[in-house]
Design an enzyme around this catalytic site. Structure first.
Site, PDB file in Angstrom:
ATOM      1  N   THR A  35       0.846  -1.196   0.000  1.00  0.00           N
ATOM      2  CA  THR A  35       0.000   0.000   0.000  1.00  0.00           C
ATOM      3  C   THR A  35       0.880   1.244   0.000  1.00  0.00           C
ATOM      4  O   THR A  35       2.031   1.203   0.437  1.00  0.00           O
ATOM      5  CB  THR A  35      -0.907   0.035   1.255  1.00  0.00           C
ATOM      6  OG1 THR A  35      -0.105  -0.256   2.396  1.00  0.00           O
ATOM      7  CG2 THR A  35      -2.027  -0.984   1.165  1.00  0.00           C
TER       8      THR A  35
ATOM      9  N   GLY B  71       1.802   5.322   1.059  1.00  0.00           N
ATOM     10  CA  GLY B  71       1.736   6.092   2.307  1.00  0.00           C
ATOM     11  C   GLY B  71       2.899   5.896   3.255  1.00  0.00           C
ATOM     12  O   GLY B  71       3.019   6.604   4.253  1.00  0.00           O
TER      13      GLY B  71
ATOM     14  N   HIS C 299     -12.794  33.720  22.384  1.00  0.00           N
ATOM     15  CA  HIS C 299     -12.966  33.313  23.784  1.00  0.00           C
ATOM     16  C   HIS C 299     -14.227  32.481  23.915  1.00  0.00           C
ATOM     17  O   HIS C 299     -15.244  32.834  23.333  1.00  0.00           O
ATOM     18  CB  HIS C 299     -13.066  34.557  24.673  1.00  0.00           C
ATOM     19  CG  HIS C 299     -13.381  34.244  26.095  1.00  0.00           C
ATOM     20  ND1 HIS C 299     -12.428  33.779  26.985  1.00  0.00           N
ATOM     21  CD2 HIS C 299     -14.542  34.313  26.795  1.00  0.00           C
ATOM     22  CE1 HIS C 299     -12.991  33.588  28.166  1.00  0.00           C
ATOM     23  NE2 HIS C 299     -14.282  33.907  28.074  1.00  0.00           N
TER      24      HIS C 299
END
Length: 466
Positions: free
Chosen positions: A39, A41, A445
């Protein structure tokens, strides 16, 4: 001019390699990528960054749900039951989805995936799976692999003495786990199994965890992990590991010398770092030698001394980080295409994805002091309203600025979302920001990021909430 099969051939499909291939193809260059793994990646997607985050995230939920965990403090009472098979299944699903996504991107960008490991025949040709392929430009992006501990044999299939790959794939929670190495990988994977019920002991040769990070952050890390229930043996070296059946005996002694002791464990994780993958490339055939750290040296453009051969990522100097490799992948493709590809190696963030997260960018306080006079601002997460509300009091933000110019030299965070927070600091530094620039930027905030604003205000001696 010679006819080549490709304009660009990338060796390796990890974060550096696949990104370089995609960018080269986007720029109109005929591109191929050689990768022998089943594979795409590389380590990151298959057995590194991505699967470890899948387990870290899931184990955080498990710990939060435990008796006395953070969910109970918020009025949610449950007793979790661990289904490790399902937890491991979602890890595999994450990997499958992302690696398949890269295969889709290769097809979309018309990149040829040459299935196999490449070896140089000369500077413009390699052999992959018995076939010779030629390219005008060849990019070495072969990444890194686990550094072995001399005299200690890794047996991931046996499940007793494992490396990071084996530690991801355990089929049962160990009763006792010894982690050799108090760096990022050891602490992340040690955290996963501690949350799920293992007794974890971390053995680190140096006197603090997380080598390379800011000294104050390292000291705080020791306190936090100890509070979480990890046993830490700092300033300690491993002299041997023996396995009898399903039990390992780890012999340790003080790094400075002293009496040895033996620690028993069901699982021993060896995580003492990574080393460049340069063996078997046939670099000798193109006259490319390695430096003392077994890395390939390049110039500012990522070109090696051999014309037409380039290198990026973990095989060249610099931090072994996926995002550093990705940025270099984009830059090298742009340089090959005749554009200007630059990576600012002074602004590369690093993150430890434990809970809380530890993150930093730029110089440590120690390194900054060596360069000249500095001012430091600090703000505790305990005084940040969002962290307090979320029951996440651990940590602080620290901003280091040049005493004369006020330019930000480094930012260090310990917080539940420090990895996300550090992006703001990196961007500010990329633009040459002063601490005043950050202090006078309006922050939403209530957010954890307000702690960065307050730490920047503290550089000038005026935080509001402490």
């Amino acid at each position: 001019m010679a006819d080549y099969d490709y304009d660009v051939l990338v060796i390796g499909a990890g974060p550096g390699g696949y990104v370089a291939a995609i960018r080269a193809a986007q720029l109109g260059l005929k591109t191929a990528c050689a990768e022998g793994r089943e594979t795409l990646g590389g380590t990151c997607l298959n057995v590194g960054c991505i699967p470890s985050k899948a387990l870290l995230h899931a184990s955080e939920y498990f710990e939060a749900a435990k008796v006395g965990g953070s969910m109970a403090k918020m009025g949610i009472k449950v007793t979790p039951e661990l289904d490790l098979d399902t937890m491991q299944g979602q890890r595999l699903d994450a990997v499958k989805g992302l690696t398949g996504g890269i295969e889709f991107l290769f097809k979309k960008n018309k990149i040829d995936w040459l299935k196999g490991y490449a070896q140089f025949k000369d500077a413009h040709s390699v052999e992959v799976a018995g076939k010779t392929v030629t390219a005008k430009n060849i990019v070495i992006a072969t990444g890194s692999s686990v550094t072995p501990l001399p005299g200690v044999e890794i047996d991931n299939a046996g499940g007793v003495v494992v490396d990071s790959t084996g530690a991801l794939e355990l089929t049962a929670v160990p009763k006792k786990m010894v982690v050799i190495g108090g760096g990022v990988i050891g602490l992340e994977l040690g955290s996963v199994w501690r949350r799920l019920g293992a007794e974890v002991t971390v053995v680190e040769f140096l006197d603090q965890l997380l080598p390379g990070m800011d000294g104050e952050v390292r000291r705080e890390a020791g306190k936090i992990f100890k509070k979480q229930g990890m046993a830490l043996k700092l300033g300690t070296k491993v002299t041997g590991v023996s396995v009898e059946g399903k039990t390992a005996k780890v012999t340790v002694e003080p790094a400075k010398g002293g009496d040895a002791e033996v620690i028993e464990a069901d699982v021993v994780l060896v995580s003492i770092g990574r080393r460049p993958n340069t063996e078997g490339l046939g670099l000798d055939k193109i006259g490319l030698e390695l430096n003392q750290r077994a890395q390939i040296e390049t110039d500012h453009d990522f070109a090696t001394k051999v014309d037409g051969v380039w290198a990026i990522g973990d095989v060249i100097p610099g931090p072994m980080l996926a995002h550093k490799a990705e940025d270099e992948g984009i830059a090298v493709a742009e340089n090959i295409a005749g554009l200007t590809g630059i990576v600012n190696h002074d602004v590369i963030p690093g993150v430890v994805y434990t809970q809380p997260e530890f993150a930093g960018v730029g110089l440590t306080e120690e390194a900054a002091k060596e360069r000249g006079a500095i001012k430091v601002g600090k703000f505790p997460m305990l005084a940040n309203s969002r962290a307090k509300t979320n029951h996440e009091p651990d940590g602080f933000v620290k901003v280091i600025a040049d005493a004369e110019t006020d330019r930000v030299l480094g930012v260090w965070c310990i917080a539940s979302v420090a990895g996300t927070m550090i992006g703001q600091a990196a961007q500010a530094m990329e633009f040459g920001a002063t601490s005043e620039d950050i202090a006078y930027t309006c922050h939403a905030h209530p957010t954890h990021s307000e702690a960065i604003k307050e730490a920047a205000m503290a550089v000038l001696g005026k935080p509001i909430h402490i």
